[in-house]
Write a protein that holds these residues in place. Structure first.
Motif, PDB file in Angstrom:
ATOM      1  N   SER A 114      48.463  29.372  38.131  1.00  0.00           N
ATOM      2  CA  SER A 114      47.393  29.336  39.137  1.00  0.00           C
ATOM      3  C   SER A 114      47.130  30.675  39.841  1.00  0.00           C
ATOM      4  CB  SER A 114      48.121  28.192  40.472  1.00  0.00           C
ATOM      5  OG  SER A 114      49.294  28.774  40.838  1.00  0.00           O
ATOM      6  N   PHE A 115      48.076  31.642  39.387  1.00  0.00           N
ATOM      7  CA  PHE A 115      47.665  32.747  39.861  1.00  0.00           C
ATOM      8  C   PHE A 115      46.421  33.539  39.270  1.00  0.00           C
ATOM      9  CE2 PHE A 115      52.175  32.790  40.724  1.00  0.00           C
ATOM     10  CZ  PHE A 115      52.312  33.828  42.097  1.00  0.00           C
ATOM     11  N   ARG A 116      45.444  34.016  39.890  1.00  0.00           N
ATOM     12  CA  ARG A 116      44.238  34.510  39.498  1.00  0.00           C
ATOM     13  C   ARG A 116      44.559  35.748  38.315  1.00  0.00           C
ATOM     14  NH1 ARG A 116      41.873  35.730  45.455  1.00  0.00           N
ATOM     15  NH2 ARG A 116      43.766  36.796  45.451  1.00  0.00           N
ATOM     16  N   VAL A 117      43.780  35.727  37.517  1.00  0.00           N
ATOM     17  CA  VAL A 117      44.226  36.973  36.264  1.00  0.00           C
ATOM     18  C   VAL A 117      44.328  38.461  36.883  1.00  0.00           C
ATOM     19  CG1 VAL A 117      43.077  37.993  34.279  1.00  0.00           C
ATOM     20  CG2 VAL A 117      42.605  35.491  34.796  1.00  0.00           C
ATOM     21  N   GLY A 118      43.902  38.859  37.940  1.00  0.00           N
ATOM     22  CA  GLY A 118      43.918  40.029  38.460  1.00  0.00           C
ATOM     23  C   GLY A 118      45.106  40.216  39.322  1.00  0.00           C
ATOM     24  N   ARG A 170      40.551  39.096  29.206  1.00  0.00           N
ATOM     25  CA  ARG A 170      40.696  38.118  30.385  1.00  0.00           C
ATOM     26  C   ARG A 170      39.767  38.458  31.410  1.00  0.00           C
ATOM     27  NH1 ARG A 170      44.377  34.190  29.876  1.00  0.00           N
ATOM     28  NH2 ARG A 170      42.904  32.962  31.413  1.00  0.00           N
ATOM     29  N   LEU A 171      40.235  39.784  31.964  1.00  0.00           N
ATOM     30  CA  LEU A 171      39.256  40.591  32.892  1.00  0.00           C
ATOM     31  C   LEU A 171      38.092  40.678  32.511  1.00  0.00           C
ATOM     32  CD1 LEU A 171      42.338  43.057  33.916  1.00  0.00           C
ATOM     33  CD2 LEU A 171      41.418  41.210  35.353  1.00  0.00           C
ATOM     34  N   ALA A 172      37.712  41.052  31.443  1.00  0.00           N
ATOM     35  CA  ALA A 172      36.351  41.512  31.075  1.00  0.00           C
ATOM     36  C   ALA A 172      35.359  40.246  30.926  1.00  0.00           C
ATOM     37  CB  ALA A 172      36.414  42.222  29.866  1.00  0.00           C
ATOM     38  N   GLY A 173      36.112  39.394  30.417  1.00  0.00           N
ATOM     39  CA  GLY A 173      35.721  37.891  30.384  1.00  0.00           C
ATOM     40  C   GLY A 173      35.195  37.347  31.861  1.00  0.00           C
ATOM     41  N   ARG A 174      35.918  37.716  33.084  1.00  0.00           N
ATOM     42  CA  ARG A 174      35.684  37.383  34.348  1.00  0.00           C
ATOM     43  C   ARG A 174      34.766  38.419  34.998  1.00  0.00           C
ATOM     44  NH1 ARG A 174      39.415  34.609  32.370  1.00  0.00           N
ATOM     45  NH2 ARG A 174      40.212  32.594  33.404  1.00  0.00           N
ATOM     46  N   ARG A 187      35.266  41.450  35.434  1.00  0.00           N
ATOM     47  CA  ARG A 187      35.896  42.861  36.038  1.00  0.00           C
ATOM     48  C   ARG A 187      36.116  43.644  35.033  1.00  0.00           C
ATOM     49  NH1 ARG A 187      40.718  40.717  39.779  1.00  0.00           N
ATOM     50  NH2 ARG A 187      40.432  42.931  40.508  1.00  0.00           N
ATOM     51  N   LEU A 188      34.889  44.500  34.591  1.00  0.00           N
ATOM     52  CA  LEU A 188      34.893  45.451  33.558  1.00  0.00           C
ATOM     53  C   LEU A 188      35.679  46.704  34.260  1.00  0.00           C
ATOM     54  CD1 LEU A 188      31.137  45.222  32.351  1.00  0.00           C
ATOM     55  CD2 LEU A 188      33.272  43.958  31.281  1.00  0.00           C
ATOM     56  N   PHE A 189      35.329  47.103  35.330  1.00  0.00           N
ATOM     57  CA  PHE A 189      36.236  48.420  35.770  1.00  0.00           C
ATOM     58  C   PHE A 189      37.588  48.131  35.840  1.00  0.00           C
ATOM     59  CE2 PHE A 189      38.091  51.204  39.134  1.00  0.00           C
ATOM     60  CZ  PHE A 189      37.651  52.101  38.815  1.00  0.00           C
ATOM     61  N   ARG A 190      37.945  47.159  36.432  1.00  0.00           N
ATOM     62  CA  ARG A 190      39.664  46.656  36.239  1.00  0.00           C
ATOM     63  C   ARG A 190      39.967  46.728  34.950  1.00  0.00           C
ATOM     64  NH1 ARG A 190      43.726  43.700  38.817  1.00  0.00           N
ATOM     65  NH2 ARG A 190      45.511  43.575  37.373  1.00  0.00           N
ATOM     66  N   ALA A 191      39.127  46.217  33.812  1.00  0.00           N
ATOM     67  CA  ALA A 191      39.502  46.079  32.569  1.00  0.00           C
ATOM     68  C   ALA A 191      39.794  47.524  31.865  1.00  0.00           C
ATOM     69  CB  ALA A 191      38.727  45.023  31.864  1.00  0.00           C
ATOM     70  N   LEU A 192      38.876  48.134  32.147  1.00  0.00           N
ATOM     71  CA  LEU A 192      38.916  49.660  31.368  1.00  0.00           C
ATOM     72  C   LEU A 192      39.790  50.401  32.117  1.00  0.00           C
ATOM     73  CD1 LEU A 192      34.842  50.362  31.567  1.00  0.00           C
ATOM     74  CD2 LEU A 192      36.659  49.871  29.532  1.00  0.00           C
ATOM     75  N   ARG A 193      40.275  50.230  33.242  1.00  0.00           N
ATOM     76  CA  ARG A 193      41.445  51.015  33.782  1.00  0.00           C
ATOM     77  C   ARG A 193      42.692  50.589  33.457  1.00  0.00           C
ATOM     78  NH1 ARG A 193      44.039  49.838  39.689  1.00  0.00           N
ATOM     79  NH2 ARG A 193      44.883  48.042  38.169  1.00  0.00           N
TER      80      ARG A 193
END
Length: 572
Positions: free
Chosen positions: A450-454, A341-345, A347-353
Motif C-alpha cells: 500500500s506504500f506508494r512506489v516513490g 515502475r517509477l517510469a511507468g507512473r 516519474r521520469l526524473f526520479r527514475a533517472l536519478r
C-alpha cells in the motif's frame, strides 16, 4: 513432514487418502486431512446452509469469523486475516481452494483416478502420482533462481501448482479451473500506509505469540529480525517466554551484526538473548549430505550446517515456535527494477536519478545497468548450463517487462519468495523447529504494497517503510543501518574447504546425469570461487543446492497413500 490437503471425488467413486493422517474431516464428495507428528496447523471449519468452509494453517480465525465470510460476498476471496493459511469452500457445485498471494503456503494438485487431490506439499503428491523430479522445472530454476518461472509447474512431474493469489476450482464432472482472486491493494499516503503496516505486523506477531508457550526468534541485528523480536517482546508475559538467538563467528565476540543485536536486546526484561558461536564446522558447504528432502531446494541448503547447528540448540531449549525475518528483504528492499515502475507512473526524473544511484552502488555505468532491467528478473543463461537445460528453461513462460509495469507487477514480484521460504520451513521442521515468517502473511504483504512506489525506498533510503512504522520501537543505531552484514568471505572459505566434496557431488550426479550442466565450465567457476575471486553466488550456488536437493528427494521415500472404497471413508 507436516502438511495438509484434501480430495474432491465424483459421487460413489473410490478415493485416496494419505497413510496415517493426523486428522480427517469428511466433506460432501471429498475429505480434508492434516498429516504429521505435531499440531502445527490450526484448523477451523464451519457450515452455513449448503456451504462448508475450512481454514488451515497458522491463524486465529474463529468459527464465527469463517461463518460470517461464508454468509457474505465471497467473490473477492477471503478477508486478510492475520497469519499464513489456506481457505477452502465447498458449495453444491463443487470445491474452491484459495492460494495466498505470497505463496507462503503453496498449493499443489494432481488429477488421479477420477479425483482431484490438492495439498500444501508437492513432494507429498509425488508419492501419489509416482513421479519424480521434473528436469525442465530444475532447468528453469537454474536459469532464473529468483523463482519467476513455471507459475503452474511444481518441481515434480504430474503435480501442478496453483499460482500465488489464484484459486483452484473443481466443479461437477471433476472440471478443474484456475483463476485469479487476489488484487493488489491501492496506494495510500505515507502516514496511512505506515500505520496499516505497523498494525499488520503487530497482529502477525500476536497470532504466533498466542500459539507458542515458548516463542523464539532470530535476532541478527538487522531491521527485519529486530522488529519481530521487539514486537514479540512487548507481548510476552508470564508464564510464556521469549528467546532471541544470534549466530556469530566463534572467533569474534564483538563488532558488526553482533553489536547491533546486543543493542536491540539491551534492557529487554521479557527476552532472553542467546548467542550461537559458529566454528569452521558450520561454514557454508558443510554437511550437504545431511540436508533433508523438501518440496524444492531450500535457500538454506548451502548454509545448512549452520542452520542445523542452530536448530538443534533452539529445539533443545524448548522452542515451540520460531520467528524468522525471511521475506522482509524481498518485500521491502528496493532494487534497480523499481525504476521501471517509477517510469511507468510518469516519474521520469526520479527514475533517472535512482537509476544513476543504483549504477554507482553496483559500480557500473548507467548504460551497463539498463540491460538488467529489461530481463524482467531472469538471469542470463550461463555456459555452466547445457543447451538442453537452456532450451527446456526457455520453454517455460516467464514474466515480460510489460508485465512488470502493469497490474500484475506485484504478483510477479512476490512469485517464488514465499515458496522457497516454505522449503526452509520444511527444512527446520525436519530438525524439530516450527519456523514461521510473518513478513509473508497476506495482511503484511498487502500493507507493504500500500506504500506508494516513490515511498518504498531508493539507493539512499534503506527500508523506509519499516523505519518509519517502527520509529518508536527500533533502537536508533539499528534504525539507522543502511546495509546488511556481508557473508561473501564465509562462502569463499567454505567453498575452498569443501571444494573436493562439492566436485565429487556434481560428477556423475543428478544434474549431470540428466544432461543439465557442463561439468568443465562449472568446475572452473567453483575453483574461481574457492580462490576468492568475485563470484555470482546467486547463480552458482543454486546449481549445488539443486544437486543436493535432487539427491535427497531420490534417497528418501515420498509420503505413502492408500486407495479406499467409498463406503470405507471415515467421518471426521
Amino acid at each position: 513432514m507436516e502438511w495438509f490437503g484434501g480430495v474432491s471425488r465424483a459421487t460413489g467413486t473410490p478415493s485416496v487418502r494419505p497413510i496415517s493422517p493426523s486428522w480427517v474431516h469428511e466433506l460432501p464428495c471429498g475429505e480434508l486431512w492434516t498429516v504429521g507428528p505435531g499440531a502445527g496447523y490450526a484448523v477451523t471449519v464451519a457450515k452455513v446452509g449448503l456451504l462448508s468452509g475450512a481454514v488451515l494453517g497458522s491463524h486465529a480465525v474463529s468459527t464465527d469469523q469463517l461463518s460470517m465470510w461464508l454468509s457474505g460476498d465471497r467473490r473477492s476471496g477471503p478477508p486478510p486475516w492475520p497469519g499464513t493459511y489456506t481457505v477452502m469452500v465447498i458449495d453444491p457445485e463443487g470445491m474452491t481452494v484459495f492460494a495466498d498471494p505470497a505463496h507462503a503456503l503453496p498449493l499443489h494438485f494432481s488429477e488421479v483416478e477420477g479425483s482431484v487431490v490438492w495439498a500444501s506439499s508437492s513432494r507429498a503428491l509425488s508419492g501419489l502420482t509416482g513421479t519424480g523430479v521434473d528436469p525442465a522445472w530444475v532447468s528453469g530454476l537454474l536459469v532464473n533462481p529468483m523463482g519467476a518461472y513455471g507459475r503452474e509447474r511444481s518441481a515434480f512431474l504430474g503435480v501442478r501448482t496453483v499460482p500465488p493469489g489464484h484459486y483452484l476450482e473443481v466443479r461437477k464432472g471433476m472440471r478443474v479451473e484456475l483463476g485469479r482472486w487476489w488484487v493488489s491493494p491501492p496506494s495510500t499516503p505515507l502516514a496511512q500506509a505506515s500505520q496499516v503496516f505497523r498494525t499488520a505486523l503487530e497482529e502477525a506477531v500476536a497470532v504466533r505469540s498466542a500459539q507458542a508457550e515458548h516463542l523464539s526468534c532470530d535476532l541478527s541485528g538487522g531491521l527485519d529480525s529486530t522488529t519481530l523480536c521487539l514486537l514479540a517482546e512487548r507481548r510476552t508475559t508470564e508464564p510464556r517466554s521469549l528467546t532471541a538467538w544470534t549466530v556469530h563467528p566463534a572467533s569474534r565476540d564483538h563488532g558488526g551484526d553482533l553489536d547491533y543485536a546486543r543493542e536491540a536486546a539491551r534492557d529487554r526484561s521479557g527476552m532472553k538473548h542467546t548467542l550461537v558461536p559458529l566454528t569452521e564446522a558450520e561454514l557454508p558447504y558443510s554437511g550437504l549430505g545431511r540436508v533433508p528432502p523438501t518440496d524444492e531446494p531450500a535457500p538454506s541448503t548451502i548454509t545448512g550446517a549452520r542452520h542445523m547447528f542452530a536448530y538443534k540448540r533452539i529445539h533443545a531449549a524448548g522452542s515451540t515456535l520460531h520467528l524468522t525475518g525471511d521475506g522482509g528483504d524481498a518485500l521491502l528492499m528496493q532494487s534497480p527494477e523499481l525504476t521501471l515502475r517509477l517510469a511507468g507512473r510518469g516519474r521520469l526524473f526520479r527514475a533517472l536519478r535512482d537509476l544513476h544511484g543504483w549504477a554507482k552502488l553496483d559500480r557500473k555505468s548507467t548504460l551497463r545497468l539498463l540491460p538488467r532491467l529489461f530481463q524482467a528478473g531472469s538471469a542470463p543463461c550461463s555456459e555452466r548450463l547445457t543447451p538442453k537445460a537452456r532450451d527446456m528453461a526457455l520453454a517455460i513462460p516467464s514474466p515480460r517487462v510489460l508485465d512488470m509495469l502493469g497490474r500484475d507487477a506485484e504478483l510477479f514480484a512476490l512469485q517464488g519468495i514465499g515458496r522457497t521460504a516454505h522449503s526452509d520451513t520444511q527444512f527446520a521442521a525436519f530438525h524439530g523447529v516450527r519456523l514461521e515468517a510473518p513478513f509473508l502473511d497476506r495482511s503484511v504483504v498487502e500493507a507493504a504494497l500500500s506504500f506508494r512506489v516513490g515511498d518504498r525506498g531508493s539507493p539512499w533510503s534503506y527500508k523506509p517503510q519499516l523505519t518509519r512504522a517502527m520509529r518508536d520501537l527500533l533502537p536508533m543505531t539499528v534504525a539507522q543501518r543502511r546495509t546488511k552484514g556481508g557473508t561473501d568471505a564465509d562462502h569463499h572459505l567454505g567453498s575452498r574447504a569443501h571444494l573436493p566434496q562439492v566436485r565429487d557431488l556434481l560428477v556423475e550426479g543428478w544434474l549431470a546425469g540428466h544432461g543439465l550442466i557442463d561439468l568443465a565450465v562449472l568446475d572452473r567457476e567453483l575453483c574461481a570461487a574457492a580462490s576468492g575471486k568475485d563470484t555470482p553466488w546467486g547463480l552458482l550456488e543454486p546449481v549445488v543446492s539443486a544437486e543436493v536437493w535432487a539427491r535427497a528427494v531420490e534417497a528418501n521415500p515420498s509420503p505413502a497413500w492408500s486407495r479406499i472404497p467409498a463406503e470405507q471413508e471415515a467421518v471426521g
